[in-house]
Scaffold this active site. Structure first.
Site, PDB file in Angstrom:
ATOM      1  N   GLU A 130       0.843  -1.196   0.000  1.00  0.00           N
ATOM      2  CA  GLU A 130       0.000   0.000   0.000  1.00  0.00           C
ATOM      3  C   GLU A 130       0.877   1.244   0.000  1.00  0.00           C
ATOM      4  O   GLU A 130       1.558   1.554   0.984  1.00  0.00           O
ATOM      5  CB  GLU A 130      -0.913   0.031   1.226  1.00  0.00           C
ATOM      6  CG  GLU A 130      -1.796   1.282   1.265  1.00  0.00           C
ATOM      7  CD  GLU A 130      -2.684   1.360   2.491  1.00  0.00           C
ATOM      8  OE1 GLU A 130      -3.233   2.434   2.752  1.00  0.00           O
ATOM      9  OE2 GLU A 130      -2.834   0.334   3.183  1.00  0.00           O
ATOM     10  N   LYS A 165      -7.949 -15.188  16.021  1.00  0.00           N
ATOM     11  CA  LYS A 165      -8.205 -14.740  14.647  1.00  0.00           C
ATOM     12  C   LYS A 165      -9.661 -14.340  14.412  1.00  0.00           C
ATOM     13  O   LYS A 165     -10.178 -14.476  13.305  1.00  0.00           O
ATOM     14  CB  LYS A 165      -7.770 -15.819  13.649  1.00  0.00           C
ATOM     15  CG  LYS A 165      -6.284 -16.149  13.772  1.00  0.00           C
ATOM     16  CD  LYS A 165      -5.852 -17.337  12.957  1.00  0.00           C
ATOM     17  CE  LYS A 165      -4.385 -17.641  13.219  1.00  0.00           C
ATOM     18  NZ  LYS A 165      -3.908 -18.866  12.578  1.00  0.00           N
ATOM     19  N   ASP A 169       2.116 -14.222  12.579  1.00  0.00           N
ATOM     20  CA  ASP A 169       0.966 -14.795  11.880  1.00  0.00           C
ATOM     21  C   ASP A 169       0.077 -13.645  11.413  1.00  0.00           C
ATOM     22  O   ASP A 169      -0.565 -12.983  12.232  1.00  0.00           O
ATOM     23  CB  ASP A 169       0.179 -15.709  12.828  1.00  0.00           C
ATOM     24  CG  ASP A 169      -0.925 -16.476  12.110  1.00  0.00           C
ATOM     25  OD1 ASP A 169      -1.341 -16.054  11.019  1.00  0.00           O
ATOM     26  OD2 ASP A 169      -1.390 -17.498  12.657  1.00  0.00           O
ATOM     27  N   HIS A 202      -2.845  10.167  -1.869  1.00  0.00           N
ATOM     28  CA  HIS A 202      -2.951   8.863  -2.529  1.00  0.00           C
ATOM     29  C   HIS A 202      -3.104   9.010  -4.040  1.00  0.00           C
ATOM     30  O   HIS A 202      -2.544   8.219  -4.799  1.00  0.00           O
ATOM     31  CB  HIS A 202      -4.132   8.090  -1.945  1.00  0.00           C
ATOM     32  CG  HIS A 202      -3.791   7.377  -0.672  1.00  0.00           C
ATOM     33  ND1 HIS A 202      -3.357   6.077  -0.634  1.00  0.00           N
ATOM     34  CD2 HIS A 202      -3.795   7.800   0.612  1.00  0.00           C
ATOM     35  CE1 HIS A 202      -3.117   5.716   0.602  1.00  0.00           C
ATOM     36  NE2 HIS A 202      -3.381   6.743   1.390  1.00  0.00           N
TER      37      HIS A 202
END
Length: 620
Positions: free
Chosen positions: A309, A441, A517, A614
């Site tokens: 990004e 998660k 992770d 951006h």
């Protein structure tokens, strides 16, 4: 000098000069208007180019030029890297005021000429005075008028930054005796895509002919901005040069270098098999950017971020600069314990309740703790929290896992604890080792309230001046933006632990770079960002993150590139001083980077520069 000349007074000399001027006037009066105009232009041009020609004619510093003639002299190169080319900055504001005076005088002369044009045109002496005065004004405007438009951000950065603090080369012997904490000055600039309205301009010409060492010297001495390397060099070479720059800065902190972080395609598949991935066909390279120096708990740190990004690293770097411009950030570990909650089923709800009560007994907990810890050298069982739902018991076990993230450790220990329970409750049935009350998660209230992994809180105070100059907004505006967006907006959306601007952006990028992770960013990114205006008018800011799940051993941390990033942060492997110290420090770095990213994005939103950044720098 004759006695006659000595006896001449200033008045007599003035009379002689005026008589000479009268004869000159007669000669000029005989010239045609075209000849007179050409003479004025010629004189003006000669004077202007003479003024502009003064000063150094090389675009590159003398130190670099000297280095070109001594490429084989390593000692000279080291002196160049450690020296400071920059002299004390001129008082540029004087030129601005002088411009006002010059423009006013010029306009007044033109007005005076227009008012008495007929009389002046008939008087050759008066006309010549006006023409000479205008020539002087023209020379000034060509030579000095534009200097007042020097970028003030560049002036402030170059005058306030001491490059020597970042260019010291540390030998192994020096690294061993260096202080434990080193604080470097804030980065002299942030990449422009984090703030498109403050785009800086490089004053250097072509530098492709310079050696890598010479380009490194330019950056370390703040004559070339780090983020401008790609615009001055081939992108591949820019990465190689930047690695040398970062390596020198890391050396001052006693941290590992970037030797094992590949910048060319490279992956040892033997390290992957049986540890990280199956049915391997290749790998996906992700760019890694470096944020820092960021002052955290009294020392400077560098934080690698792997992301695709655009503007993310740049924005976080701007936040790091703002935080480090003051006292830096302070972070504290509140809790440290990874969890696993197996789902157990019994024949009846009453028996399930009995098992829950048995686990809550202090003496019985000691039995569970002994069984759990028999499976691990570092793991310590801290809590056993049962929750009953009908015939089911969800036993949430909290384990200190040292420097490992700890999922395998807590799972193995949980099986031993269940075996103990079976000896007391023979009818207990294990439905699932993970009963989703861990919670792993998934965004969950139990993690938000009870914590999972490392629970941390980080804070910093940013001065009003830094908010206005570096972040390009005001304290009141950024505080209000945080209130309306992160608090009210998130509440209206019904988010769970999502009271932040983009914590998951930073958490995921650091996780990818350091072998964590990445799926655990779900709970690790739970964060509440708070901003307040202090009594002094400065900005106070904090991020509270109750479920940061990180480790420095095991899993992806053993891969060569990921371990290199951990070495850059000074937390690779297990701590030899105190088990868990490296993993806890890594958690504080992730939280500090999140604080920097939150600060910069909120500032961009408050100043309405996000879309412009951006659109300008995140598209090709």
């Amino acid at each position: 000098m004759s006695s006659a000349d000595t006896a001449m007074t200033w008045g007599m000399r003035l009379d002689v000069f005026l008589s000479q001027m009268d004869s000159t006037m007669v000669s000029i009066d005989n010239l045609s208007s075209t000849q007179l105009y050409g003479l004025i232009v010629l004189v003006t041009g000669v004077i202007s180019f003479s003024i502009l020609g003064f000063g150094p004619k090389d675009e590159l510093p003398a130190a670099v030029t000297n280095n070109n003639s001594n490429n084989n002299n390593n000692n000279n190169k080291k002196k160049i890297v450690g020296s400071n080319y920059n002299n004390k900055e001129p008082k540029w504001f004087v030129l601005r005021y002088l411009n006002y005076v010059a423009v006013a005088a010029f306009v007044a002369s033109v007005a005076m000429f227009g008012w008495n044009a007929q009389a002046i045109l008939k008087d050759t002496s008066s006309l010549l005075k006006f023409l000479m005065g205008w020539c002087v004004f023209l020379c000034y405007f060509l030579g000095f008028f534009g200097i007042s438009f020097v970028d003030p951000d560049d002036i402030v950065e170059s005058s306030n930054t001491s490059p020597n603090a970042t260019t010291t080369t540390t030998t192994p012997a020096a690294a061993a005796s260096k202080p434990k904490k080193v604080v470097l000055p804030p980065a002299p600039s942030a990449p422009v895509c984090s703030d498109p309205v403050s785009k800086t301009r490089s004053k250097l010409g072509d530098i492709n002919h310079l050696s890598d060492e010479e380009v490194v010297a330019l950056v370390l001495n703040n004559q070339l901005k780090d983020h401008q390397l790609e615009s001055k060099l081939n992108p591949d070479r820019a990465v190689v040069v930047r690695r040398q720059i970062v390596a020198q800065k890391l050396a001052t902190l006693g941290c590992g270098g970037l030797d094992n972080l590949p910048c060319q395609p490279s992956l040892d598949y033997s390290k992957v098999h049986g540890a990280n991935c199956e049915v391997v066909v290749g790998y996906i390279p992700i760019p890694v950017g470096m944020v820092g120096p960021l002052t955290l708990n009294g020392e400077s740190v560098y934080i690698p971020m792997a992301t695709t990004e655009g503007c993310l690293v740049a924005s976080t770097q701007r936040g790091a600069k703002a935080i480090s411009s003051g006292a830096g950030a302070t972070c504290t570990i509140l809790k440290d314990g990874i969890t696993r909650a197996p789902c157990l089923r019994l024949p009846s709800a009453q028996q399930a309740a009995q098992l829950a009560k048995w686990c809550m007994d202090e003496n019985n907990f000691k039995k569970l703790k002994k069984a759990f810890e028999s499976t691990t050298s570092f793991g310590k069982l801290l809590k056993a929290q049962p929750t009953v739902a009908g015939r089911n018991v969800y036993l949430r076990l909290v384990c200190f896992s040292g420097d490992a993230m700890g999922m395998n450790m807590v799972s193995k220990g949980s099986l031993a604890a269940i075996d103990l329970l079976r000896s007391h409750f023979p009818q207990v049935e294990l439905i699932a080792l993970s009963g989703n009350m861990c919670t792993d998660k998934k965004a969950a209230a139990t993690n938000w309230l009870e914590g999972r992994g490392k629970s941390v809180v980080v804070e910093a105070t940013i001065s009003k001046q830094v908010v206005e100059t570096t972040l390009k907004t005001t304290v009141a505006a950024i505080v209000d933006t945080n209130l309306q967006k992160n608090l009210v907006g998130s509440a209206m959306a019904g988010t769970l632990g999502g009271y932040n601007a983009h914590a998951s952006n930073i958490v995921t990028a650091v996780f990818l770079a350091t072998g964590q992770d990445p799926a655990q960013n779900v709970e690790s990114s739970q964060c509440i960002t708070l901003l307040e205006e202090t009594k002094e008018g400065d900005l106070w800011m904090s991020c509270t993150m109750p479920a940061l799940e990180v480790g420095t051993v095991g899993g992806g941390t053993s891969l060569k590139a990921q371990r290199a990033c951990l070495e850059c942060m000074g937390v690779a492997g297990g701590s030899r001083e105190e088990p868990g110290k490296n993993a806890q420090k890594l958690a504080t770095m992730v939280a500090a980077a999140t604080l920097a990213g939150e600060l910069s994005l909120l500032a961009a939103l408050a100043a309405n520069t996000l879309v412009a950044a951006h659109m300008k720098h995140n598209r090709k």
